[in-house]
Write a protein that holds these residues in place. Sequence first.
Motif, PDB file in Angstrom:
ATOM      1  N   UNK A 163     -50.828  34.802  25.708  1.00 45.06           N
ATOM      2  CA  UNK A 163     -52.151  34.372  26.162  1.00 45.06           C
ATOM      3  C   UNK A 163     -52.057  33.054  26.922  1.00 45.06           C
ATOM      4  N   UNK A 164     -51.351  32.101  26.359  1.00 39.91           N
ATOM      5  CA  UNK A 164     -51.108  30.811  27.020  1.00 39.91           C
ATOM      6  C   UNK A 164     -49.616  30.529  26.947  1.00 39.91           C
ATOM      7  N   UNK A 165     -48.871  30.875  27.992  1.00 35.04           N
ATOM      8  CA  UNK A 165     -47.414  30.677  27.951  1.00 35.04           C
ATOM      9  C   UNK A 165     -46.996  29.249  27.637  1.00 35.04           C
ATOM     10  N   UNK A 166     -47.779  28.244  28.066  1.00 34.41           N
ATOM     11  CA  UNK A 166     -47.433  26.854  27.796  1.00 34.41           C
ATOM     12  C   UNK A 166     -47.412  26.566  26.298  1.00 34.41           C
ATOM     13  N   UNK A 167     -48.203  27.310  25.544  1.00 33.24           N
ATOM     14  CA  UNK A 167     -48.268  27.142  24.088  1.00 33.24           C
ATOM     15  C   UNK A 167     -47.346  28.128  23.381  1.00 33.24           C
ATOM     16  N   UNK A 168     -47.310  29.364  23.878  1.00 32.32           N
ATOM     17  CA  UNK A 168     -46.660  30.449  23.149  1.00 32.32           C
ATOM     18  C   UNK A 168     -45.153  30.554  23.391  1.00 32.32           C
ATOM     19  N   UNK A 169     -44.665  30.021  24.507  1.00 31.05           N
ATOM     20  CA  UNK A 169     -43.247  30.187  24.862  1.00 31.05           C
ATOM     21  C   UNK A 169     -42.512  28.860  24.714  1.00 31.05           C
ATOM     22  N   UNK A 170     -41.431  28.878  23.940  1.00 26.52           N
ATOM     23  CA  UNK A 170     -40.677  27.641  23.667  1.00 26.52           C
ATOM     24  C   UNK A 170     -39.180  27.776  23.944  1.00 26.52           C
ATOM     25  N   UNK A 171     -38.733  28.954  24.381  1.00 27.41           N
ATOM     26  CA  UNK A 171     -37.315  29.191  24.662  1.00 27.41           C
ATOM     27  C   UNK A 171     -37.087  29.103  26.170  1.00 27.41           C
ATOM     28  N   UNK A 172     -35.998  28.420  26.571  1.00 26.18           N
ATOM     29  CA  UNK A 172     -35.736  28.201  27.996  1.00 26.18           C
ATOM     30  C   UNK A 172     -34.263  28.377  28.344  1.00 26.18           C
ATOM     31  N   UNK A 173     -34.028  28.924  29.528  1.00 27.45           N
ATOM     32  CA  UNK A 173     -32.695  28.883  30.121  1.00 27.45           C
ATOM     33  C   UNK A 173     -32.482  27.499  30.714  1.00 27.45           C
ATOM     34  N   UNK A 174     -31.357  26.885  30.420  1.00 29.10           N
ATOM     35  CA  UNK A 174     -31.062  25.574  30.988  1.00 29.10           C
ATOM     36  C   UNK A 174     -30.472  25.740  32.386  1.00 29.10           C
ATOM     37  N   UNK A 175     -30.789  24.788  33.243  1.00 29.65           N
ATOM     38  CA  UNK A 175     -30.297  24.820  34.613  1.00 29.65           C
ATOM     39  C   UNK A 175     -28.795  24.605  34.652  1.00 29.65           C
ATOM     40  N   UNK A 176     -28.130  25.244  35.619  1.00 26.21           N
ATOM     41  CA  UNK A 176     -26.674  25.120  35.724  1.00 26.21           C
ATOM     42  C   UNK A 176     -26.231  23.678  35.922  1.00 26.21           C
ATOM     43  N   UNK A 177     -27.119  22.831  36.472  1.00 26.70           N
ATOM     44  CA  UNK A 177     -26.762  21.419  36.676  1.00 26.70           C
ATOM     45  C   UNK A 177     -26.681  20.657  35.363  1.00 26.70           C
ATOM     46  N   UNK A 178     -27.272  21.209  34.307  1.00 26.85           N
ATOM     47  CA  UNK A 178     -27.235  20.570  32.995  1.00 26.85           C
ATOM     48  C   UNK A 178     -26.261  21.264  32.048  1.00 26.85           C
ATOM     49  N   UNK A 179     -25.570  22.258  32.555  1.00 29.54           N
ATOM     50  CA  UNK A 179     -24.557  22.969  31.768  1.00 29.54           C
ATOM     51  C   UNK A 179     -23.210  22.763  32.464  1.00 29.54           C
ATOM     52  N   UNK A 180     -22.164  22.515  31.712  1.00 32.04           N
ATOM     53  CA  UNK A 180     -20.848  22.337  32.320  1.00 32.04           C
ATOM     54  C   UNK A 180     -20.468  23.528  33.184  1.00 32.04           C
ATOM     55  N   UNK A 181     -19.836  23.252  34.322  1.00 30.34           N
ATOM     56  CA  UNK A 181     -19.515  24.308  35.287  1.00 30.34           C
ATOM     57  C   UNK A 181     -18.648  25.400  34.677  1.00 30.34           C
ATOM     58  N   UNK A 182     -17.667  25.009  33.894  1.00 30.40           N
ATOM     59  CA  UNK A 182     -16.759  25.994  33.286  1.00 30.40           C
ATOM     60  C   UNK A 182     -17.503  26.893  32.312  1.00 30.40           C
ATOM     61  N   UNK A 183     -18.363  26.280  31.477  1.00 26.97           N
ATOM     62  CA  UNK A 183     -19.134  27.037  30.496  1.00 26.97           C
ATOM     63  C   UNK A 183     -20.112  27.977  31.202  1.00 26.97           C
ATOM     64  N   UNK A 184     -20.798  27.464  32.218  1.00 31.75           N
ATOM     65  CA  UNK A 184     -21.790  28.271  32.925  1.00 31.75           C
ATOM     66  C   UNK A 184     -21.135  29.470  33.603  1.00 31.75           C
ATOM     67  N   UNK A 185     -20.006  29.245  34.241  1.00 29.28           N
ATOM     68  CA  UNK A 185     -19.297  30.326  34.921  1.00 29.28           C
ATOM     69  C   UNK A 185     -18.846  31.400  33.940  1.00 29.28           C
ATOM     70  N   UNK A 186     -18.442  30.964  32.769  1.00 29.41           N
ATOM     71  CA  UNK A 186     -17.926  31.886  31.764  1.00 29.41           C
ATOM     72  C   UNK A 186     -19.015  32.789  31.182  1.00 29.41           C
TER      73      UNK A 186
END
Length: 350
Positions: A163-186
């Motif tokens: 109904x209100x995603x801002x309230x109901x959704x709390x799970x997020x994919x992190x941006x590749x810039x905030x994840x180590x390149x090796x981990x993200x690629x894997x």
Amino acid sequence: AIVCTARPQSDLQSWLDYHRAIGISHFFIVFDAVEIPLSVQQRYRRLRDVTFFTSSQTQPWGQNSDIFHLKRMQKHINAPMCGVDRVFIQQALNAEFVIKEILSGKRGVRLDWLFHIDTDELIFPLVESQKLDIGRFLGSLSKSIGRVVFPNYEAVPERLNNVDPFVDVTLFRRNHKHVGAELYTKYKNIAKRDNPRNFLGYSNGKSAARVLDDLRPVGVHNFEHIRSPSLKELTLTDGVILHYGFADYSRVIGRFAHCDCPKDFTHKCKRLPFDMELAHKYDELYLLSPNSNNNNSTTNAAEQTLQRWYESRVVLNPESSEFIEKFIKLGMFTRITTPSIVIQQQRRTL
């Protein structure tokens, strides 16, 4: 302040409440309509921190716009123009128009920084302090910083409709810039499951810029200062845009209205890969099927099929709990509950 483009029928209450709570002092809203209902006008005229316009006010500005001459904008301007291009160009023109209005002093608002975001996005400073204050955060930056890029995190729904995603959704994919390149690629190919990419939408973030007399937008994601080459651009590690673009099934399906490409032009459509797949699935079920007609049972069957397809591609339901926990531990996903808490607190105080 924030500049955004919105539909007149959009419910912006949660969006406004949250951004007020984190220190946004003014909102410039351009409604994508020639006219808007009187009730909508009255609602926003009562808000001292909101200045609104309609596209009938901003469209004439395009005749004087400098951004039409930018090389990087040409791919969106050249005919035949995709429906997504129209939205992209109009949003950029709206931002340019608002900047000129601010700089002219006509609106009586003095600003240091301006964001250009959509109404399905929230600004979120990744700070440990319980008091979120975006003004203080930006004010602490060196004067040599003219533009700040906020990488985006993408909301991952855990049920089909919210109904209100801002309230109901709390799970997020992190941006590749905030994840180590090796981990993200894997792990990116596992994280994306059967989708074309890990992020269903864009992944290049949104920006804020110092309001100076040479500021102009470059598309919808960035700004530039055309006479201030010494000003630097900073990509943040402690601030993000939370993008809820795929958090509610019914709203996503409604996005088909944004694209007016003829059927023989869809191979050149500028929609992102997942939106294209979804559009083709929609066409297959509703437009191309030999059984497609006004029969209620056929329509209901098509709707259920599309919902199941969307759920399998986008939603991480309770059966996916081990997958979720694994990717949270890896740092590919994260839980962010602050916006939900802030918005609910705002509601209780009204």
